[in-house]
Design a protein around this motif. Structure first.
Motif, PDB file in Angstrom:
ATOM      1  N   ASN A  59       0.792  -1.279   0.129  1.00 25.87           N
ATOM      2  CA  ASN A  59       0.039   0.177  -0.039  1.00 25.87           C
ATOM      3  C   ASN A  59       0.743   1.196   0.221  1.00 25.87           C
ATOM      4  OD1 ASN A  59      -2.607  -1.224  -0.086  1.00 25.87           O
ATOM      5  ND2 ASN A  59      -2.807  -1.328   2.076  1.00 25.87           N
ATOM      6  N   PHE A  60       1.980   1.230   0.686  1.00 27.63           N
ATOM      7  CA  PHE A  60       2.882   2.339   0.687  1.00 27.63           C
ATOM      8  C   PHE A  60       3.441   2.595  -0.834  1.00 27.63           C
ATOM      9  CE2 PHE A  60       7.298   4.070   0.638  1.00 27.63           C
ATOM     10  CZ  PHE A  60       6.994   4.950   1.396  1.00 27.63           C
ATOM     11  N   ARG A  61       3.764   1.506  -1.346  1.00 23.70           N
ATOM     12  CA  ARG A  61       4.169   1.877  -2.952  1.00 23.70           C
ATOM     13  C   ARG A  61       3.169   2.290  -3.828  1.00 23.70           C
ATOM     14  NH1 ARG A  61       7.460  -2.338  -6.531  1.00 23.70           N
ATOM     15  NH2 ARG A  61       6.573  -1.845  -8.707  1.00 23.70           N
ATOM     16  N   THR A  62       2.110   1.651  -3.459  1.00 20.99           N
ATOM     17  CA  THR A  62       0.547   2.319  -4.249  1.00 20.99           C
ATOM     18  C   THR A  62       0.553   3.681  -4.259  1.00 20.99           C
ATOM     19  OG1 THR A  62      -0.097   0.049  -4.423  1.00 20.99           O
ATOM     20  CG2 THR A  62      -1.535   1.999  -5.243  1.00 20.99           C
ATOM     21  N   LEU A  63       0.550   4.103  -2.666  1.00 20.58           N
ATOM     22  CA  LEU A  63       0.295   5.526  -2.648  1.00 20.58           C
ATOM     23  C   LEU A  63       1.479   6.331  -3.094  1.00 20.58           C
ATOM     24  CD1 LEU A  63      -1.405   7.564  -1.329  1.00 20.58           C
ATOM     25  CD2 LEU A  63      -0.075   7.064   1.055  1.00 20.58           C
ATOM     26  N   VAL A  64       2.408   5.928  -3.036  1.00 19.37           N
ATOM     27  CA  VAL A  64       3.644   6.938  -3.607  1.00 19.37           C
ATOM     28  C   VAL A  64       3.434   7.151  -5.062  1.00 19.37           C
ATOM     29  CG1 VAL A  64       6.045   6.965  -3.929  1.00 19.37           C
ATOM     30  CG2 VAL A  64       5.319   6.412  -1.939  1.00 19.37           C
ATOM     31  N   SER A  69      14.133  -0.744  12.098  1.00 16.74           N
ATOM     32  CA  SER A  69      15.447  -0.045  11.954  1.00 16.74           C
ATOM     33  C   SER A  69      15.290   0.680  10.492  1.00 16.74           C
ATOM     34  CB  SER A  69      16.423  -1.004  11.598  1.00 16.74           C
ATOM     35  OG  SER A  69      16.239  -1.703  10.371  1.00 16.74           O
ATOM     36  N   MET A  70      16.032   1.715  10.529  1.00 14.48           N
ATOM     37  CA  MET A  70      16.233   2.508   9.318  1.00 14.48           C
ATOM     38  C   MET A  70      16.724   1.577   7.929  1.00 14.48           C
ATOM     39  SD  MET A  70      15.655   5.439   8.459  1.00 14.48           S
ATOM     40  CE  MET A  70      15.641   6.291   9.999  1.00 14.48           C
ATOM     41  N   ASP A  71      17.543   0.474   8.272  1.00 13.87           N
ATOM     42  CA  ASP A  71      17.899  -0.418   7.097  1.00 13.87           C
ATOM     43  C   ASP A  71      16.396  -1.000   6.709  1.00 13.87           C
ATOM     44  OD1 ASP A  71      20.548  -0.361   6.537  1.00 13.87           O
ATOM     45  OD2 ASP A  71      20.717  -1.432   8.391  1.00 13.87           O
ATOM     46  N   GLN A  72      15.585  -1.277   7.269  1.00 16.74           N
ATOM     47  CA  GLN A  72      14.082  -1.800   6.984  1.00 16.74           C
ATOM     48  C   GLN A  72      13.409  -0.847   6.258  1.00 16.74           C
ATOM     49  OE1 GLN A  72      12.536  -3.196  10.545  1.00 16.74           O
ATOM     50  NE2 GLN A  72      13.245  -5.361  10.341  1.00 16.74           N
ATOM     51  N   ALA A  73      13.484   0.352   6.663  1.00 12.48           N
ATOM     52  CA  ALA A  73      12.847   1.690   6.014  1.00 12.48           C
ATOM     53  C   ALA A  73      13.310   1.868   4.652  1.00 12.48           C
ATOM     54  CB  ALA A  73      12.965   2.855   6.984  1.00 12.48           C
ATOM     55  N   LEU A  74      14.736   1.840   4.495  1.00 13.99           N
ATOM     56  CA  LEU A  74      15.278   1.900   3.293  1.00 13.99           C
ATOM     57  C   LEU A  74      14.995   0.750   2.230  1.00 13.99           C
ATOM     58  CD1 LEU A  74      18.742   2.958   3.502  1.00 13.99           C
ATOM     59  CD2 LEU A  74      16.987   4.280   2.577  1.00 13.99           C
ATOM     60  N   ASP A  75      14.802  -0.568   2.880  1.00 12.94           N
ATOM     61  CA  ASP A  75      14.099  -1.596   1.950  1.00 12.94           C
ATOM     62  C   ASP A  75      12.762  -1.259   1.458  1.00 12.94           C
ATOM     63  OD1 ASP A  75      16.531  -3.086   2.685  1.00 12.94           O
ATOM     64  OD2 ASP A  75      15.520  -4.309   4.149  1.00 12.94           O
ATOM     65  N   VAL A  76      12.014  -0.519   2.217  1.00 11.69           N
ATOM     66  CA  VAL A  76      10.703  -0.272   2.109  1.00 11.69           C
ATOM     67  C   VAL A  76      10.845   0.852   0.784  1.00 11.69           C
ATOM     68  CG1 VAL A  76       8.436   0.819   2.389  1.00 11.69           C
ATOM     69  CG2 VAL A  76       9.712  -0.838   4.176  1.00 11.69           C
ATOM     70  N   LEU A  77      11.479   1.888   0.980  1.00 10.55           N
ATOM     71  CA  LEU A  77      11.561   2.933  -0.050  1.00 10.55           C
ATOM     72  C   LEU A  77      12.200   2.212  -1.282  1.00 10.55           C
ATOM     73  CD1 LEU A  77      13.268   6.077   1.431  1.00 10.55           C
ATOM     74  CD2 LEU A  77      11.034   5.801   0.744  1.00 10.55           C
TER      75      LEU A  77
END
Lengths: 146, 146, 146, 146, 146, 146, 146, 146
Positions: free
Chosen positions: B68-73, F133-141
């Motif tokens: 959902n994060f990806r879709t929103l972006v 963790s910030m590494d996980q946040a980067l994985d999401v991005l």
């Protein structure tokens, strides 16, 4: 700063081409967009894409859905809207386009001949600017850059 | 004027690749974005990022939050949305994506086979344009530039 | 403080009646609204109002336009939306209604059986609350007044 | 649940009165509002309030500003809009009112005779429902309460 | 004119009851709403409705979804928000509630002890009014009716 | 497609620098923005610009107004927000920033240690994604580009 | 249908009382709200609530925050705004209130003497209606019910 | 990241030129836009475009419509607004511009001499930042890039 301007109005003559020529001779940073100007194509686009429809009602429905898609895409990309009313035709799409633009807080210029002052008075009152010729509309656009 | 188009729909075959190839052969200025097309990755992304979850419910919850994060972006960056329904799968994400786009006033094209006319009738009525093939959807997109 | 709640979901059994009975036995200040629950009427409303249409496609188009009008009127009057998914039917209208409510920032409760966890995971992630039975949904509603 | 409905359209005959009578005989919980129906008063309201204006252009400007104030107040109070197009007059205010309602996500019903299908096709495509008579429009309104 | 006011802040003592008593003794037309004030119930509401969860993380997730549903329903019904910060607890929900209210253009009053001036300075700057006691907050509310 | 990401969170160590280094080593098309990271400058910016203030209250008020201006400018330019909570400090600005982003429908990632699950549960439930963790946040991005 | 009207303008004489008397003699269903009309109280409300401030700057800051809270609460409850400009005073709050109302799409009536036509021309152009006396403003309001 | 900044305020001296020179000497990535600075042209633009008007009232009306068009186009393109109040003139347009920007959630800086603290207190309270000189305003703008 470049501006994109949607040109609402009838599609029966080449007023948009004339406008673009004037702008290009004045060297102004505008991109103009607008409806499909080939009237036949505008009427047949539904059947051109979807095939034959069972009657004129459905032929018109199909065409209008694609014309409205186009208008929505282009109007959302636009920084201002110029709407030209002339003395012929119903011009309800022109009324629809400028009213939608006003409701979305897009800057608008209404161009209408003096003969139409009375029937267009409420739209004129809501548009940002009302003028009587396209040259005046261009003067208004150009004023943004003075 | 370049347009970004979000491609909503199932991720079980490579219809998006085919579409991109067609567009590139017609030389149209579109950028296409959409959901993660690797189905396994789409389902496991939650655990891939966050580690093992206590059950499938939570595995799905973790994955869906990142999808959902990806879709929103990507949908916020898009100028239009094409949603493809096919004859298999639940396709509730497709319904969610096009409904969200409609609610946000994004221009939308619904692609659905004739067999799905009845169950999709309310969504079709709200989309800007409804067609039955991706070639027709491309015709509609291309019409914006005519 | 009274609340109006829109009940999205299939219209093939009398789950809405059962819900209203439960609420009335718990003496809660809710007004429930929702789609036309008479399935035949829902499908024929277009022809009932507009007369015969040339094919099922247009019959469905006419009906859907009136159903969507009804939904828009009632959802705008609602303070919250409950959407029930069951194991039968396509239920794309249910997905459309809850997605529209979410996009409009209406509070939402998703009711879905455990068998549908996976295909509904992205919608569940966006709804405020996900439960598995209508009794649980009522518990959530009642909690607002505790 | 009571609903307020704005009645957009020409003000040259008493169609609104006829509609109210029909509704009252069907015992439906609607309140109808709309523009000033006394045409002369509608045209002179600017000078009636502000005194003589230097020309018809300014007379119209003054009247239109007060008519637009009235429309804005009443449309914001309305839950739905019915717009009637007939075969006479320019009817640009009708086009403006329904387009504004659509842009504000108000539920809309367009009433138009078959002779106007073609010039109204884009507006019809954006309205929720299109019918050909006021009786049909009332059927649609009444359907919300079934 | 009656006003509904959301009371954001910690739920560890009976400050909301005290406030309601003060208001009732001043005879002011306010209805106060707010979060679940029974702390245990607030923490267990997820499991109370949905049954046991696999860990505290999921227990909290379930509870928070129902608490957020309640807050969204009630805050949308509110004409103003009072947020009380005290010297104990993390109070991130209080920060979330007042920030959400500010983003939605709801009128806000921040109540905070002088010891918290520095860490709350950016929130205080965005709230409409910042005071140091609930009596002062009531003075502000009462001022609306002077 | 390039994305701008606002980094909300405490400004007491150089976690933003570390993040930028990681991104640059992964070659991802992100621009990161955020609050003033020099803590002293952030606290004194009001007096630096406006001169001495009569007390700490007014010193903080002056600083916060300029910090809020900066945040508003940068968050409106951002396509997504990452909010990092740590185990020290009040972190009410972090709660304010992510809550504002959520209310504006900006995609959000919450980063919080497991020790803070309980007090952050309502914010976590509203954020799109919660990681530890910030590494996980980067994985999401990074997943947006897969 | 009852309407609430916000009366923006200077608070140095009793023009609001006169207006209410006129309305009551015409038997119109309006509720009028507006700013604190006791000038001294309006200026001292900050110190009245919060205690002495270190200088006039901070005294004014405290008062203005409470006055703005009041205006926001009442303007959001209003269906229309009348703004009166007179020949004395700076009247920047009047300009602020009507501009805010216009930006929020509230119907507005500007009342200004002829001597102020030139300096108020841009505000007059954006207001729905511009008149020169409060009697004319009442005529406009009353016209909504004709 | 480049920012566009609208400069609201009187047009009787060359303060905008001085500001641009300062910015260019500090090498900051700002583009400044604003109203027509040639006062005569600003007053005559209506007649320059539309021809002679019947009185000053209508001359002003015509000019203001074009000035408002320009402001709307440019303010929508802007990332922030600086509004300068001086000790002369009515400056109601300045109040209108900053109030509009605040209502649209644009970041704002108010510049006003100390002599105007009292009459501008409510606007100052709503602006993000209030300073007393243009150099301070530039310090605030520059702080965004620190």
């Amino acid at each position: 700063m470049e501006l994109t301007v949607y040109l609402a109005g009838q599609i029966h003559d080449n007023w948009r081409e004339e406008l673009k020529n004037k702008v290009s001779s004045r060297n102004l940073p505008f991109t103009f967009v607008g409806p499909q100007e080939n009237h036949e194509r505008s009427d047949s686009i539904g059947e051109d894409v979807l095939g034959n429809q069972p009657s004129n009602l459905y032929r018109d429905h199909a065409a209008s859905s694609i014309n409205n898609f186009r208008t929505l895409v282009l109007m959302k990309k636009s920084d201002a809207v110029i709407a030209l009313f002339g003395e012929s035709y119903k011009q309800w799409n022109t009324a629809m386009d400028i009213s939608t633009a006003i409701a979305l807080n897009k800057p608008t210029i209404l161009v209408r001949p003096e003969s139409l002052i009375h029937p267009l008075k409420e739209i004129a009152n809501k548009a940002n600017v009302t003028v009587t010729s396209m040259d005046q509309a261009l003067d208004v656009l150009a004023y943004v850059y003075e």
